[in-house]
Motif scaffolding. Structure first.
Motif, mmCIF file in Angstrom:
data_model
loop_
_atom_site.group_PDB
_atom_site.id
_atom_site.type_symbol
_atom_site.label_atom_id
_atom_site.label_comp_id
_atom_site.label_asym_id
_atom_site.label_seq_id
_atom_site.Cartn_x
_atom_site.Cartn_y
_atom_site.Cartn_z
ATOM 1 N N ARG A 151 33.158 49.163 39.405
ATOM 2 C CA ARG A 151 33.414 49.998 39.281
ATOM 3 C C ARG A 151 34.099 50.903 39.754
ATOM 4 O O ARG A 151 34.721 51.748 38.637
ATOM 5 C CB ARG A 151 32.241 50.928 39.913
ATOM 6 C CG ARG A 151 30.335 49.722 39.329
ATOM 7 C CD ARG A 151 29.487 50.865 39.943
ATOM 8 N NE ARG A 151 28.817 49.924 41.620
ATOM 9 C CZ ARG A 151 27.997 49.628 42.159
ATOM 10 N NH1 ARG A 151 27.173 51.188 41.346
ATOM 11 N NH2 ARG A 151 28.176 49.969 43.709
ATOM 12 N N LYS A 169 35.613 59.056 31.935
ATOM 13 C CA LYS A 169 35.126 57.707 31.627
ATOM 14 C C LYS A 169 34.873 57.337 33.165
ATOM 15 O O LYS A 169 34.217 56.824 33.572
ATOM 16 C CB LYS A 169 36.613 57.198 30.649
ATOM 17 C CG LYS A 169 36.460 57.793 29.805
ATOM 18 C CD LYS A 169 37.354 57.164 29.467
ATOM 19 C CE LYS A 169 38.035 56.082 28.895
ATOM 20 N NZ LYS A 169 39.710 55.770 28.170
ATOM 21 N N ALA A 170 35.970 58.219 33.722
ATOM 22 C CA ALA A 170 35.453 57.025 35.265
ATOM 23 C C ALA A 170 34.160 57.094 36.047
ATOM 24 O O ALA A 170 34.305 56.708 36.763
ATOM 25 C CB ALA A 170 36.581 57.964 36.126
ATOM 26 N N ALA A 171 34.111 58.575 35.911
ATOM 27 C CA ALA A 171 32.273 58.994 35.957
ATOM 28 C C ALA A 171 31.551 57.682 36.136
ATOM 29 O O ALA A 171 31.049 57.380 36.406
ATOM 30 C CB ALA A 171 31.595 60.252 36.032
ATOM 31 N N MET A 176 39.462 61.020 42.300
ATOM 32 C CA MET A 176 39.084 61.718 41.269
ATOM 33 C C MET A 176 40.241 62.779 40.802
ATOM 34 O O MET A 176 40.729 62.575 40.046
ATOM 35 C CB MET A 176 37.347 61.980 41.345
ATOM 36 C CG MET A 176 37.150 62.117 39.965
ATOM 37 S SD MET A 176 36.945 61.404 39.097
ATOM 38 C CE MET A 176 35.176 60.598 38.821
ATOM 39 N N ALA A 222 36.579 52.817 37.110
ATOM 40 C CA ALA A 222 37.381 53.998 37.896
ATOM 41 C C ALA A 222 38.768 54.568 37.786
ATOM 42 O O ALA A 222 39.157 55.288 36.946
ATOM 43 C CB ALA A 222 36.774 54.846 38.220
ATOM 44 N N ALA A 250 40.768 54.293 34.371
ATOM 45 C CA ALA A 250 40.240 54.924 33.331
ATOM 46 C C ALA A 250 40.867 56.680 33.619
ATOM 47 O O ALA A 250 41.113 57.805 32.215
ATOM 48 C CB ALA A 250 38.411 55.474 33.283
ATOM 49 N N ALA A 258 31.937 54.532 34.133
ATOM 50 C CA ALA A 258 32.168 53.604 35.249
ATOM 51 C C ALA A 258 31.709 53.649 37.226
ATOM 52 O O ALA A 258 31.805 52.604 36.832
ATOM 53 C CB ALA A 258 33.835 53.233 35.000
#
Lengths: 352, 352
Positions: A223, B226-228, A199, A227, A230, B230
Motif C-alpha cells: 500500500r 490516488k495515494a490515499a 504525503m 501510494a 502515486a 492506494a
C-alpha cells in the motif's frame, strides 16, 4: 508497477525498493545480501563503522551476492566539546549507568578522518551505490565517486535540501517524511520545521527536481509502495520494515518492541546521539525528555550513551535501548527480507 | 477510481472528495454549494456558529444546491476558568492589542447550550451529513441523527480514536494525518503522540475498521487522491486545497499566505484557540511560542484572541491572523472549487 524505471536502471536492480542504510549493526551483510538477492537494493549502514569493520562487511556482502548494493555514510560534524555540557550529560546519565553497573565516565569521541577513510574504501572496493545522510558531500567527492561509476544518492527532508542534493550532482534523492524511524536527515532547515509528512513532502519535492525522488517515511507494504508512486516517487526506501526481518541484526528486544508497539508510541528524541531521531518511547527517552535542549550535539552524545545502549541490550533492559521505529509499527512483520520484497511486489502488481 | 464505492453511496455524491468543515467563515454557502454541485461533499464549518448564522447558512446552501452536503460541529469542552491564567494570557496579548488599537480586555466565553442547539438545527433541517471534530457524541445523539437518515462522520488521529468512533456508531471516520492544516481532531491520545503522518496513519486505521476510512492531511491534488486510495482509504478530505479557492471565505491575506508559503513554514500552535492547530508561522505564533504551555484551554483562548484575529484582517496585518494551512502549501492553487474537483477526478482517472 515501478519496474524498469530510471531508478531501477541506475541502481541496476529489479524493483525500486531500497533498504535504508540504518547504522548500529542492523544492516548485517546477511540483510544487505538478502535484499539485493531479492531484487531490491540492500544497503550497509556504515555511518558509525570503522575501516576494518567496513572492509570486512563489504567482503561478507560480496560473498553472499553478486547483485548491486549500497553503502550509507554520514556527513561528519565536529561540534565544539564543551566540558560543562559533557559533565551535565554524564551527570544525567549516571543513574542509568549505575542501574547497569557500568563503571567509568565516558569521554566524547570525534574522529576527524573517518569520513575520508570510509570514502576511500567505497572507492577502492567499487561499491555500486553510495548514499549519504546528514548533509551533502562536496562536488569534488561526488565527482570522484561518479567517475568510478558509483551511483550517488542523497537524503533530504525539505524541498530546499532536495534541491541542494541535485545541484551538487546527486543521481537521486531520498525524501524522508516525518513518519520515518531513526535519525532525521535534516541538514539545512531547522529540525522542527523539517518534520514534513510523506504525503506532503513527496509531491512537493518531485515538482522541484529533475532527478528521481525516492520516498521514505511510513512505507511498510504494497500500500505504501503504491501510494509513493502515486505521489510521483520513482522508488521507495524502507527502514523499519526491514528491522524486524529475520536477517536484520537488530537486537531481539528491538524487534519485539516494534512488533508490539501501537502507532502513537514513537517520539523524536536527541537523547541517544545528539541528533533528533524517531524511536519507541521508553524510560530512557522519558527521563531525558526535559533535558533534550541541554544535551551535547551529535556525535558527542552518541559516544556518551554508547556503552549504555550496548550493556542494556546485554542485560535485556530495553528501557535503556534506542528502539528506532517509524510511525507504522503495526504494519511490521516477522518474516525474511526476501519474503517482504516479494509480498510488496506481488501485491502491488496484483492490485494494479 | 473511487467511483461508486461505499462512501459515495452513503454520502450520495459522485466523487469521494469531502471539503473539510473548516470553521471561522472559510466555508461560505457558496463554497459548500460549489463543491457539492461539482460532485463532492461540501461541508459547512459550523463549529463556532451561533444558531441564527447556522440557520441562515443552511438556507443559503439549499438555495444554491440540491445536492448532498454536510455540516461539521465541534464536541464542546468546558474547562475551568482560572482567573490567573486568563489574566496572564491577556497580559501576553496586550502589546498586540495595542498595536491594533483594540480597547477593553476580552473575557472568556463558554456556551453550554450551543452544541445541543446546533444538533437541533441539523435534525430539524434534515442536513444530509453531519460530521464531528474534537471527540465523539454519545450513542444516543448518533442514534437520533441516524434515525433521521443523517449520515454521521467522525474524526480520528489515531487507531484508538478511530475505533471509538466505530463503536459509537459512526458511518465513516476521517483519519487526520499530521500534515493537516487547522485544528488537530485529537481527543483521546496526547496531542504530541497523535501526530501520525498520513502515510502511516491510513493503512493502520484501515486495518482496524469495518467502516470506511476517509484520508485527510496533505492531500491537494490527484496524486494525493490516488495515494490515499492506494493506502486503503475510500475517500479523501481536503481542507487547505479549498481555502485558496475562489468561493472560499478565507481572508485575502490568508489565501495569499498559503499560495506563497514553502512546505516548512507551518507550525503547530495552540496560541489562537487553546487547542493545537497547524498554520503558517507568523509574528503572533512566534511571540506566543514560549508561552504555549501556559495559555488557557480551548475554547477560552479562542474567545480571548477573537477580536485580534478579526481586527488584524481588517487592518491588513497578517502577522496577527490565524493562517491555517497544511504541509502542502506549494500545491495550492487559485482556482474555483469546481475546477479543483474536476482536475483531481480527471487526472486520477487518466493516470489510472
Amino acid at each position: 508497477m515501478g519496474k524498469n524505471n530510471e531508478v531501477t536502471a541506475q541502481l541496476k536492480i529489479d524493483y525500486p525498493i531500497i533498504q535504508a542504510g540504518m547504522a548500529g549493526g542492523i544492516t548485517t551483510p546477511e540483510l544487505v545480501a538478502a535484499v539485493s538477492n531479492a531484487g531490491g537494493l540492500g544497503t550497509l549502514g556504515a555511518g558509525y563503522m570503522n575501516i576494518e569493520d567496513l572492509k570486512r562487511s563489504l567482503q561478507d556482502i560480496k560473498q553472499q551476492t553478486t547483485c548491486s548494493f549500497g553503502v550509507n555514510i554520514f556527513i561528519p560534524e565536529y561540534p565544539d566539546i564543551v566540558e560543562e555540557e559533557i559533565e551535565k550529560a554524564n551527570h544525567l546519565l549516571e543513574p542509568i549507568r549505575k542501574d547497569l553497573h557500568l563503571d567509568g565516565k565516558p569521554q566524547p569521541e570525534l574522529s576527524r578522518s573517518l569520513f575520508d577513510h570510509q570514502l576511500e574504501v567505497v572507492l577502492k572496493h567499487q561499491v555500486p551505490v553510495c548514499s549519504f545522510t546528514f548533509g551533502v558531500p562536496s562536488k569534488e567527492v561526488i565527482r570522484d565517486l561518479k567517475k568510478e561509476g558509483i551511483i550517488v544518492v542523497g537524503t533530504a527532508t525539505t524541498v530546499e535540501e532536495a534541491l541542494i542534493n541535485e545541484e551538487r550532482g546527486m543521481d537521486m534523492v531520498v525524501a524522508q517524511g516525518s513518519e520515518a524511524g531513526g535519525h532525521r536527515g535534516t541538514f539545512l532547515n531547522t529540525y522542527d520545521s523539517a518534520m514534513i509528512g510523506t504525503m506532503s513532502l513527496i509531491p512537493q519535492v518531485v515538482d522541484h527536481l529533475r532527478i528521481p525522488t525516492i520516498a521514505a517515511g511510513g512505507i511498510m507494504d504494497s500500500r505504501g509502495f503504491k501510494a509513493a508512486f502515486a505521489l510521483g516517487a520513482q522508488g521507495v526506501q524502507l527502514g523499519t520494515a526491514f528491522v524486524t526481518c529475520a536477517e536484520s541484526g537488530a537486537k531481539p528486544q528491538h524487534k519485539e518492541a516494534i512488533l508490539k508497539t501501537p502507532e502513537h508510541d514513537t517520539i523524536i528524541t536527541r537523547a541517544f546521539s545528539g541528533k533528533p531521531a524517531r524511536g519507541i518511547a521508553n524510560q530512557f527517552t522519558n527521563e531525558m525528555r526535559s533535558h533534550e535542549e541541554d544535551l551535547p550535539g551529535y556525535p558527542l552524545q552518541n559516544s556518551l550513551t554508547k556503552d549504555i545502549r550496548k550493556e542494556a541490550a546485554k542485560q535485556n533492559k530495553p528501557q535503556y535501548m534506542s528502539l528506532w521505529s517509524g510511525q507504522s509499527p503495526r504494519l511490521s512483520q516477522s518474516i525474511s527480507a526476501g519474503e517482504l520484497i516479494e509480498k510488496i511486489v506481488e501485491q502491488a502488481s496484483l492490485e494494479g
